[in-house]
Scaffold this active site. Structure first.
Site, mmCIF file in Angstrom:
data_model
loop_
_atom_site.group_PDB
_atom_site.id
_atom_site.type_symbol
_atom_site.label_atom_id
_atom_site.label_comp_id
_atom_site.label_asym_id
_atom_site.label_seq_id
_atom_site.Cartn_x
_atom_site.Cartn_y
_atom_site.Cartn_z
ATOM 1 N N ASN A 178 -13.511 5.743 -13.884
ATOM 2 C CA ASN A 178 -13.153 7.166 -13.804
ATOM 3 C C ASN A 178 -14.130 7.907 -12.899
ATOM 4 O O ASN A 178 -15.058 7.316 -12.354
ATOM 5 C CB ASN A 178 -13.092 7.772 -15.213
ATOM 6 C CG ASN A 178 -14.421 7.677 -15.926
ATOM 7 O OD1 ASN A 178 -15.416 8.236 -15.488
ATOM 8 N ND2 ASN A 178 -14.451 6.929 -17.029
ATOM 9 N N ARG A 179 -13.938 9.204 -12.734
ATOM 10 C CA ARG A 179 -14.685 9.991 -11.747
ATOM 11 C C ARG A 179 -16.078 10.418 -12.175
ATOM 12 O O ARG A 179 -16.746 11.154 -11.462
ATOM 13 C CB ARG A 179 -13.905 11.282 -11.432
ATOM 14 C CG ARG A 179 -12.636 11.066 -10.677
ATOM 15 C CD ARG A 179 -12.005 12.418 -10.358
ATOM 16 N NE ARG A 179 -10.655 12.264 -9.844
ATOM 17 C CZ ARG A 179 -10.387 11.881 -8.595
ATOM 18 N NH1 ARG A 179 -11.365 11.636 -7.747
ATOM 19 N NH2 ARG A 179 -9.137 11.745 -8.209
#
Ligand code: CTP
Ligand code: CA
Length: 226
Positions: free
Chosen positions: A34-35
Site C-alpha cells: 500500500n501507499r
C-alpha cells in the site's frame, strides 16, 4: 542544542512503534502493498527518543531512515509483523501502531514466478490477523495502547467503533480523503479519540507536531494508570 532544551518527559517509557506498509508476496518477484511511507511512525520514533523514551520500531520497508540509536526490527509481511510485535509486547510500556498492515494476503504463495502464457490468473486473498485487536485483548492495565485509523467515509462512526472494538486507550483518526492528510504526505489532519469518550480535533500540522501531541497524550494517560 535544541534537544537539550526539550524535557526528557518520556524517560522510563519503553515505546513500541510500528510503521510503514507490509508486503504480501504472490510469487518470488511480486507482492501486494500500500501507499504508506512510514513517515508518521518515524516521526513518533524520533520525537519519543528525543524526549527520553527507549524506542523499538517494527516496520516494513520505509522510504526514509529511522533515527540512530533506536532498535529497529525489519519485517515484510503482516504475519512477520504479528510475530515480532507479540514477542516485544510484554516489554513495552506503550504501543503506538502507526503501521499500515495489509488486511489481506494472497492465499497461496507460488513457488515459481507466475508466467504470462496460459490463462490470466485469479488472485485469491485471505485475511491477515488484526495485530492491534490482539494486543487489545491481552494488554495489561499499565500498558498504553494507541491505534491509528484511516477512513474515507463515515469517519467518526468508524473511528469510534475501532477504539471500542480493539480496546484502545487512544485512537488517532485520520480522514485520508482530505488533502494534506494521511499516506505519503508530510502533514496530517487528525482527531484523537479516547477510551473516556473525550475527543480532540486537530488542525492541519506536520507529522512531527502530531507525533509530539500523541506523546503528550501518552504522558497524560500514564498519569491515570499510576
Ligand atoms: N491493524 C493491525 N493489524 C491489521 C490491520 C490493522 O494491527 N491486520 C492496525 C493498524 O496498525 C492501525 C489500526 O489497526 O493502527 C487500524 O487500521 P485500519 O486499516 O484503519 O483499520 P482496520 O481495523 O484494518 O479496518 P478497515 O481497514 O477495514 O477500515
Ligand atoms: Ca485496514
Amino acid at each position: 542544542i535544541y534537544s537539550l532544551l526539550m524535557p526528557r518527559d518520556l524517560q522510563g517509557e519503553h515505546i513500541l512503534v510500528t510503521a510503514g506498509p507490509t508486503e504480501e508476496p504472490l510469487d518470488p518477484v511480486r507482492f501486494i502493498t500500500n501507499r504508506s511511507s512510514g513517515k508518521m511512525g518515524l516521526a513518533i520514533c524520533k520525537r519519543a527518543q528525543i524526549r527520553g523514551a527507549e524506542v523499538t520500531l517494527i516496520s516494513g520497508p520505509l522510504k526514509a531512515e529511522p533515527p540512530n540509536g533506536i532498535r529497529h526490527i525489519r519485517i515484510r509481511t503482516a504475519l512477520e509483523m504479528r510475530d515480532r510485535v507479540l514477542e516485544e509486547f510484554p516489554r513495552a510500556s506503550a504501543v503506538i501502531k502507526a503501521a499500515a498492515v495489509a488486511d489481506f494476503r494472497p492465499a497461496s504463495l507460488e513457488r515459481d514466478k507466475i508466467k504470462k502464457d496460459g490463462m490470466e490468473p485469479t488472485i485469491v486473498l485471505t485475511k491477515n490477523p488484526d495485530i492491534l485487536a490482539e494486543l487489545g485483548r491481552t494488554k495489561r492495565p499499565d500498558q498504553i495502547l494507541v491505534g491509528f485509523a484511516a477512513e474515507t467515509r463515515d469517519v467518526l462512526e468508524n473511528g469510534r467503533s475501532k477504539l471500542k472494538n480493539k480496546n484502545l486507550d487512544m485512537l488517532v483518526l485520520n480522514d485520508v480523503s482530505k488533502p494534506g492528510a494521511g499516506f505519503d504526505c508530510d502533514t496530517n489532519i487528525v482527531r484523537f479519540l479516547f477510551r473516556s469518550g473525550e475527543e480532540e480535533q486537530m488542525d492541519i500540522m506536520s507529522k512531527e507536531k502530531v507525533a509530539d501531541l500523541i506523546l503528550d497524550r501518552v504522558i497524560r494517560l500514564r498519569s491515570k494508570t499510576e
